[in-house]
Design a protein around this motif. Structure first.
Motif, short mmCIF file in Angstrom:
data_model
loop_
_atom_site.label_atom_id
_atom_site.label_comp_id
_atom_site.label_asym_id
_atom_site.label_seq_id
_atom_site.Cartn_x
_atom_site.Cartn_y
_atom_site.Cartn_z
N ILE A 163 54.42 45.01 26.88
CA ILE A 163 55.26 44.76 28.06
C ILE A 163 56.30 45.86 28.20
CG2 ILE A 163 57.04 43.21 28.98
CD1 ILE A 163 55.31 40.86 27.93
N PHE A 164 56.91 46.26 27.09
CA PHE A 164 57.90 47.34 27.12
C PHE A 164 57.27 48.64 27.62
CE2 PHE A 164 60.06 50.94 25.12
CZ PHE A 164 61.35 50.75 25.61
N ASN A 180 46.98 35.19 31.57
CA ASN A 180 48.44 35.18 31.65
C ASN A 180 49.04 36.41 30.96
OD1 ASN A 180 48.58 32.85 33.14
ND2 ASN A 180 48.89 31.53 31.37
N SER A 181 48.43 36.88 29.90
CA SER A 181 48.92 38.08 29.23
C SER A 181 48.81 39.30 30.15
CB SER A 181 48.12 38.34 27.95
OG SER A 181 48.33 37.31 27.02
N ILE A 182 47.74 39.37 30.91
CA ILE A 182 47.59 40.46 31.88
C ILE A 182 48.70 40.39 32.91
CG2 ILE A 182 46.14 41.35 33.77
CD1 ILE A 182 43.70 40.52 32.09
N THR A 183 48.97 39.19 33.42
CA THR A 183 49.99 39.02 34.45
C THR A 183 51.39 39.27 33.90
OG1 THR A 183 48.58 37.48 35.65
CG2 THR A 183 50.93 37.39 36.13
N LEU A 184 51.64 38.90 32.64
CA LEU A 184 52.95 39.15 32.04
C LEU A 184 53.24 40.63 31.87
CD1 LEU A 184 53.22 36.43 29.26
CD2 LEU A 184 54.76 36.74 31.20
N THR A 188 46.70 39.20 37.33
CA THR A 188 45.40 38.55 37.38
C THR A 188 45.27 37.87 38.73
OG1 THR A 188 45.45 38.18 35.00
CG2 THR A 188 43.91 36.85 36.28
N VAL A 189 44.28 38.27 39.49
CA VAL A 189 44.06 37.73 40.82
C VAL A 189 43.12 36.53 40.77
CG1 VAL A 189 43.21 38.27 43.14
CG2 VAL A 189 44.48 39.99 41.84
N ASP A 190 42.09 36.61 39.92
CA ASP A 190 41.10 35.54 39.86
C ASP A 190 40.49 35.49 38.46
OD1 ASP A 190 39.42 33.47 40.82
OD2 ASP A 190 37.83 34.90 41.30
N GLU A 229 34.57 36.38 34.05
CA GLU A 229 35.08 37.57 34.72
C GLU A 229 36.50 37.33 35.20
OE1 GLU A 229 32.41 38.57 37.89
OE2 GLU A 229 31.19 39.82 36.57
N VAL A 230 37.31 38.36 35.08
CA VAL A 230 38.68 38.32 35.56
C VAL A 230 38.87 39.47 36.54
CG1 VAL A 230 39.60 39.65 33.61
CG2 VAL A 230 41.10 38.13 34.86
N THR A 231 39.48 39.17 37.68
CA THR A 231 39.79 40.19 38.68
C THR A 231 41.26 40.54 38.53
OG1 THR A 231 38.13 39.26 40.17
CG2 THR A 231 39.75 40.77 41.13
N VAL A 232 41.55 41.83 38.43
CA VAL A 232 42.90 42.30 38.14
C VAL A 232 43.33 43.32 39.18
CG1 VAL A 232 44.34 43.49 36.42
CG2 VAL A 232 42.50 41.97 35.67
N HIS A 233 44.59 43.23 39.61
CA HIS A 233 45.19 44.26 40.46
C HIS A 233 46.15 45.05 39.58
CE1 HIS A 233 48.21 46.01 43.15
NE2 HIS A 233 47.18 46.15 43.97
N SER A 234 46.05 46.37 39.64
CA SER A 234 46.95 47.22 38.85
C SER A 234 47.61 48.25 39.75
CB SER A 234 46.19 47.90 37.72
OG SER A 234 45.29 48.83 38.24
#
Length: 158
Positions: free
Chosen positions: A71-72, A111-115, A121-123, A128-133
């Protein structure tokens, strides 16, 4: 019964930390409300293996330490985006596989991706996980699978 007692103790600890009032009357109300909440949760049969994951133990604490470092680092990446958007900002939407088999493992991973700043995490659908970066480096950080491997290891699924 052990999970009910554990839930009561966790609720009580959180209440004591957040309350800041330790007079006998207020503390009594806190004990009563935490006890009532634990008993209602037991009666509703919502205290289960995934809802109260005692089995994760110290492995999850080590994972949290690793996640705080990530996160840092991601905060620094997002700061670069804010200061120099033309150079670093490169938003993308992608789908990647998850290796967790349990719902709890998938939720911890999503949740770790979103944190982690710069990724959301979009879906989460099946495996499968959909991610926006925001940046290419944050997308590569998810795609390299390190977080996925660590969550799988914490869950004991690998």
């Amino acid at each position: 019964m052990l999970k009910t007692i554990s839930l009561f103790l966790v609720l009580m600890a959180v209440w004591l930390l957040l309350s800041g009032h330790y007079t006998p009357l207020i503390t009594g109300f806190g004990v009563a409300s935490c006890l009532l909440t634990a008993l209602i949760a037991r009666r509703m049969d919502v205290i289960d293996h995934e809802g109260h994951p005692l089995h994760l133990g110290p492995k999850i604490v080590m994972y949290w330490g690793w996640l705080l470092v990530e996160i840092f680092k991601a905060n620094l990446d997002v700061a670069k985006c804010v200061l120099f958007p033309g150079k670093y900002l490169n938003p993308s939407l992608f789908t990647t596989k998850v290796t967790q088999t349990s719902d709890l493992g998938k939720v911890i991973y999503a949740n770790s991706i979103t944190l982690t700043p710069g990724t959301v995490t979009v879906d989460l659908d099946g495996d499968e996980v959909t991610v926006h970066s925001l940046t290419q480096s944050s997308a590569d950080g998810v795609k390299n699978g390190e977080m996925d491997r660590r969550v799988t290891k914490v869950m004991g699924e690998g």
